[in-house]
Scaffold this motif. Structure first.
Motif, PDB file in Angstrom:
ATOM      1  N   LYS A  30      17.984  29.984 -20.097  1.00  0.00           N
ATOM      2  CA  LYS A  30      18.231  29.748 -18.601  1.00  0.00           C
ATOM      3  C   LYS A  30      16.898  29.908 -17.849  1.00  0.00           C
ATOM      4  N   ASN A  31      16.190  31.073 -18.346  1.00  0.00           N
ATOM      5  CA  ASN A  31      14.550  31.313 -17.740  1.00  0.00           C
ATOM      6  C   ASN A  31      13.685  30.276 -17.765  1.00  0.00           C
ATOM      7  N   VAL A  32      13.790  29.469 -19.176  1.00  0.00           N
ATOM      8  CA  VAL A  32      12.905  28.328 -19.216  1.00  0.00           C
ATOM      9  C   VAL A  32      13.307  27.030 -18.234  1.00  0.00           C
ATOM     10  N   ALA A  33      14.599  26.961 -18.118  1.00  0.00           N
ATOM     11  CA  ALA A  33      15.053  25.813 -17.327  1.00  0.00           C
ATOM     12  C   ALA A  33      14.681  26.032 -15.904  1.00  0.00           C
ATOM     13  N   THR A  34      15.044  27.439 -15.517  1.00  0.00           N
ATOM     14  CA  THR A  34      14.230  27.749 -14.079  1.00  0.00           C
ATOM     15  C   THR A  34      12.925  27.615 -14.035  1.00  0.00           C
ATOM     16  N   PHE A  35      11.887  28.025 -14.759  1.00  0.00           N
ATOM     17  CA  PHE A  35      10.568  27.793 -14.856  1.00  0.00           C
ATOM     18  C   PHE A  35      10.318  26.206 -14.758  1.00  0.00           C
ATOM     19  N   PHE A  36      10.791  25.438 -15.403  1.00  0.00           N
ATOM     20  CA  PHE A  36      10.491  24.127 -15.350  1.00  0.00           C
ATOM     21  C   PHE A  36      11.093  23.460 -14.050  1.00  0.00           C
ATOM     22  N   THR A  37      12.092  23.719 -13.567  1.00  0.00           N
ATOM     23  CA  THR A  37      12.717  23.265 -12.304  1.00  0.00           C
ATOM     24  C   THR A  37      11.818  23.974 -11.122  1.00  0.00           C
ATOM     25  N   TYR A  38      11.229  25.132 -11.083  1.00  0.00           N
ATOM     26  CA  TYR A  38      10.470  25.370 -10.049  1.00  0.00           C
ATOM     27  C   TYR A  38       9.026  24.789 -10.141  1.00  0.00           C
ATOM     28  N   LEU A  39       8.600  24.505 -11.472  1.00  0.00           N
ATOM     29  CA  LEU A  39       7.494  23.808 -11.950  1.00  0.00           C
ATOM     30  C   LEU A  39       7.273  22.579 -11.315  1.00  0.00           C
ATOM     31  N   VAL A  40       8.620  21.754 -11.347  1.00  0.00           N
ATOM     32  CA  VAL A  40       8.629  20.325 -11.007  1.00  0.00           C
ATOM     33  C   VAL A  40       8.580  20.224  -9.431  1.00  0.00           C
ATOM     34  N   LEU A  41       9.349  21.373  -8.702  1.00  0.00           N
ATOM     35  CA  LEU A  41       9.506  21.404  -7.437  1.00  0.00           C
ATOM     36  C   LEU A  41       8.172  21.626  -6.677  1.00  0.00           C
ATOM     37  N   ILE A  42       7.265  22.454  -7.094  1.00  0.00           N
ATOM     38  CA  ILE A  42       5.994  23.044  -6.816  1.00  0.00           C
ATOM     39  C   ILE A  42       5.017  21.727  -7.092  1.00  0.00           C
ATOM     40  N   LEU A  43       5.004  21.085  -8.091  1.00  0.00           N
ATOM     41  CA  LEU A  43       4.217  19.734  -8.215  1.00  0.00           C
ATOM     42  C   LEU A  43       4.709  18.616  -7.314  1.00  0.00           C
ATOM     43  N   GLY A  44       5.982  18.635  -6.915  1.00  0.00           N
ATOM     44  CA  GLY A  44       6.339  17.577  -6.146  1.00  0.00           C
ATOM     45  C   GLY A  44       6.009  18.032  -4.553  1.00  0.00           C
ATOM     46  N   SER A  45       6.060  19.053  -4.178  1.00  0.00           N
ATOM     47  CA  SER A  45       5.457  19.671  -2.954  1.00  0.00           C
ATOM     48  C   SER A  45       4.184  19.330  -2.899  1.00  0.00           C
ATOM     49  N   ILE A  46       3.368  19.730  -3.941  1.00  0.00           N
ATOM     50  CA  ILE A  46       1.927  19.659  -3.847  1.00  0.00           C
ATOM     51  C   ILE A  46       1.575  18.013  -3.550  1.00  0.00           C
ATOM     52  N   SER A  47       2.204  17.193  -4.426  1.00  0.00           N
ATOM     53  CA  SER A  47       2.117  15.606  -4.218  1.00  0.00           C
ATOM     54  C   SER A  47       2.583  15.098  -2.873  1.00  0.00           C
ATOM     55  N   MET A  48       3.233  15.673  -2.144  1.00  0.00           N
ATOM     56  CA  MET A  48       3.459  15.207  -0.754  1.00  0.00           C
ATOM     57  C   MET A  48       2.864  16.043   0.273  1.00  0.00           C
ATOM     58  N   ILE A  49       2.276  17.124   0.118  1.00  0.00           N
ATOM     59  CA  ILE A  49       1.484  17.790   1.091  1.00  0.00           C
ATOM     60  C   ILE A  49       0.172  17.362   1.174  1.00  0.00           C
ATOM     61  N   PHE A  50      -0.398  17.081  -0.177  1.00  0.00           N
ATOM     62  CA  PHE A  50      -1.688  16.720  -0.264  1.00  0.00           C
ATOM     63  C   PHE A  50      -2.428  15.534   0.622  1.00  0.00           C
ATOM     64  N   PRO A  51      -1.636  14.465   0.551  1.00  0.00           N
ATOM     65  CA  PRO A  51      -2.131  13.320   1.465  1.00  0.00           C
ATOM     66  C   PRO A  51      -2.408  13.869   2.863  1.00  0.00           C
ATOM     67  N   PHE A  52      -1.577  14.605   3.530  1.00  0.00           N
ATOM     68  CA  PHE A  52      -1.742  15.103   4.948  1.00  0.00           C
ATOM     69  C   PHE A  52      -2.800  16.202   5.108  1.00  0.00           C
ATOM     70  N   VAL A  53      -2.931  16.935   4.125  1.00  0.00           N
ATOM     71  CA  VAL A  53      -4.116  17.892   3.980  1.00  0.00           C
ATOM     72  C   VAL A  53      -5.265  17.144   3.998  1.00  0.00           C
ATOM     73  N   TRP A  54      -5.360  16.053   2.989  1.00  0.00           N
ATOM     74  CA  TRP A  54      -6.433  15.002   2.934  1.00  0.00           C
ATOM     75  C   TRP A  54      -6.829  14.318   4.113  1.00  0.00           C
ATOM     76  N   MET A  55      -5.657  13.945   4.992  1.00  0.00           N
ATOM     77  CA  MET A  55      -6.069  13.265   6.076  1.00  0.00           C
ATOM     78  C   MET A  55      -6.645  14.160   7.316  1.00  0.00           C
ATOM     79  N   VAL A  56      -6.210  15.454   7.327  1.00  0.00           N
ATOM     80  CA  VAL A  56      -6.765  16.425   8.261  1.00  0.00           C
ATOM     81  C   VAL A  56      -8.104  16.597   7.823  1.00  0.00           C
ATOM     82  N   LEU A  57      -8.562  16.963   6.525  1.00  0.00           N
ATOM     83  CA  LEU A  57      -9.978  17.205   6.355  1.00  0.00           C
ATOM     84  C   LEU A  57     -10.756  16.146   6.341  1.00  0.00           C
TER      85      LEU A  57
END
Length: 198
Positions: free
Chosen positions: A1-28
């Protein structure tokens, strides 16, 4: 269960970074010079933070007038959409008249037409009314919304029996019914009213 939770959060974090990065890049990038923004390999942070791009953007267009136009456009569109949609929605929900279902079907059909299809038609209508380059020309094509009428009609169906039009004579007392539908929170219309505004 802990492993599944870890990978779930990992996928969510990577997905969030991939969506936020273009906006941060645009501002910079907005703080970089043109040479830095097109440099290869890319340069993440600007060597010197400058506001030249913002100054040029503000000087290139009259943003104050644009924001005023947008504010007035939204204000008038919301007011007229709520007024007309509430009356039409109430009529379709509570009143009986010939061809009621046919007319409501036509209203629903308008929601299926993409806005791009009627751009030229709307322009020719505005031009024939001699309203080009006026605030009225911006507002007149959006006075009525099929989606708002649908939402108001569905919200009006949530009325309790006490607010059914059978209790009121058609005419002056019907206005009382409409006011209660619009402004009484407990009736359940508020969600449709808010959706119509949006």
């Amino acid at each position: 269960k802990n492993v599944a939770t870890f990978f779930t959060y990992l996928v969510l974090i990577l997905g969030s970074i991939s969506m936020i990065f273009p906006f941060v890049w645009m501002v910079l990038t907005s703080f970089k010079t043109q040479a830095e923004s097109m440099a290869i390999p890319p340069q993440i942070l600007p060597s010197q933070w400058n506001l030249d791009s913002f100054v040029k953007a503000l000087q290139s267009l009259p943003f104050t007038n644009l924001y005023i136009n947008t504010g007035l456009l939204i204000l008038f569109r919301v007011i007229f959409a709520v007024v007309f949609s509430s009356m039409a929605g109430y009529a379709f929900a509570k009143l009986e008249f010939p061809c009621k279902k046919l007319l409501f079907s036509l209203v629903l059909m308008t929601t299926m037409i993409p806005g791009e299809v009627v751009v030229i038609t709307n322009y020719t209508t505005i031009q024939s009314l001699h309203l080009t380059n006026t605030y009225a020309g911006l507002v007149v094509t959006s006075l009525i919304s099929g989606t708002s009428i649908f939402l108001m009609r569905e919200g009006s169906h949530l009325r309790t029996p006490a607010y059914r039009p059978q209790r009121y004579a058609v005419g002056e007392n019907s206005t009382v019914c409409v006011k209660r539908i619009l402004f009484r929170r407990s009736d359940g219309i508020s969600d449709s009213w808010i959706n119509s505004v949006i």
